[in-house]
Design a protein around this motif. Structure first.
Motif, mmCIF file in Angstrom:
data_model
loop_
_atom_site.group_PDB
_atom_site.id
_atom_site.type_symbol
_atom_site.label_atom_id
_atom_site.label_comp_id
_atom_site.label_asym_id
_atom_site.label_seq_id
_atom_site.Cartn_x
_atom_site.Cartn_y
_atom_site.Cartn_z
ATOM 1 N N UNK A 19 52.071 39.330 40.015
ATOM 2 C CA UNK A 19 51.434 38.031 39.803
ATOM 3 C C UNK A 19 50.213 38.221 38.907
ATOM 4 N N UNK A 20 50.249 37.610 37.707
ATOM 5 C CA UNK A 20 49.110 37.694 36.790
ATOM 6 C C UNK A 20 47.930 36.900 37.333
ATOM 7 N N UNK A 21 46.747 37.470 37.249
ATOM 8 C CA UNK A 21 45.541 36.815 37.735
ATOM 9 C C UNK A 21 45.101 37.308 39.097
ATOM 10 N N UNK A 22 45.972 38.051 39.775
ATOM 11 C CA UNK A 22 45.606 38.613 41.080
ATOM 12 C C UNK A 22 45.084 40.025 40.854
ATOM 13 N N UNK A 23 43.823 40.217 41.226
ATOM 14 C CA UNK A 23 43.193 41.528 41.065
ATOM 15 C C UNK A 23 43.553 42.459 42.223
ATOM 16 N N UNK A 24 43.474 41.944 43.443
ATOM 17 C CA UNK A 24 43.806 42.765 44.609
ATOM 18 C C UNK A 24 44.220 41.865 45.770
ATOM 19 N N UNK A 25 44.903 42.478 46.733
ATOM 20 C CA UNK A 25 45.379 41.760 47.911
ATOM 21 C C UNK A 25 45.091 42.619 49.139
ATOM 22 N N UNK A 27 44.068 37.954 51.958
ATOM 23 C CA UNK A 27 42.886 37.813 51.117
ATOM 24 C C UNK A 27 43.281 38.171 49.688
ATOM 25 N N UNK A 28 43.204 37.179 48.790
ATOM 26 C CA UNK A 28 43.644 37.355 47.410
ATOM 27 C C UNK A 28 42.428 37.280 46.502
ATOM 28 N N UNK A 29 42.109 38.398 45.843
ATOM 29 C CA UNK A 29 40.994 38.451 44.892
ATOM 30 C C UNK A 29 41.533 38.094 43.524
ATOM 31 N N UNK A 30 40.992 37.020 42.937
ATOM 32 C CA UNK A 30 41.458 36.529 41.644
ATOM 33 C C UNK A 30 40.546 37.010 40.520
#
Length: 179
Positions: free
Chosen positions: A45-51, A66-69
């Protein structure tokens, strides 16, 4: 009748070993059946830095994700992609998606000033007026805003400098939406 002696040491060791096996099983299940598939789904998924997937204590509880964008071009599309990906996993679990960003106190204050426009638009349905009012305020404060709306949520992107704030505001009170 002879009295039976209770061996407390053997009972204690058996209890400890049983608890270790149970908690290890729960940990492994959570890691391999829940966390790893979710993390793998988010890799594309583009735009997701970390999960980060929160621990689930019982089967009826929602799984917190927790989704870091980072540098999102269209929050609505990204959120839909996340929700669709979780639905495709179809493991019958409920998810609570917590959006994390790199907001600043200045962007939070801006949001608190415009939330009246947003809440009024949810109540009246006049989203054009909301978008216009938010756009004027954003222009005056040097904030770049993007607003997307669908049947369930209002997606708000606020950017100023290197800071970004992403909000998903439910249009109804059914408890859905990202935080």
């Amino acid at each position: 009748m002879p009295k039976k002696e209770v061996n407390w040491v053997v009972g204690g060791v058996a209890l400890v070993l049983t608890l270790i096996v149970l908690f290890s099983g729960q940990f492994l299940w959570n890691k391999y059946a829940v966390t790893n598939p979710i993390s793998k789904m988010f890799q594309n998924v583009n735009g997701v830095e970390s999960v980060t997937v929160g621990q689930q204590s019982n089967n009826n509880e929602k799984i917190k994700i927790y989704v870091k964008l980072n540098h999102v071009s269209n929050l609505q599309t990204l959120y839909s992609e996340i929700v669709d990906g979780l639905k495709q996993m179809d493991n019958g679990k409920k998810y609570d998606i917590v959006i994390q960003d790199n907001r600043t106190p200045e962007l939070e204050e801006f949001y608190y000033q415009i939330q009246y426009y947003i809440q009024e638009a949810i109540f009246t349905g006049n989203f054009a007026s909301m978008a216009e009012s938010v756009g004027i305020k954003a222009n005056n404060d040097g904030v770049t805003e993007k607003i997307y709306i669908d049947a369930d949520n209002i997606y708000l992107q606020l950017v100023k400098g290197n800071a970004a704030m992403y909000m998903i505001i439910p249009r109804n009170n059914n408890g859905q939406g990202g935080k």
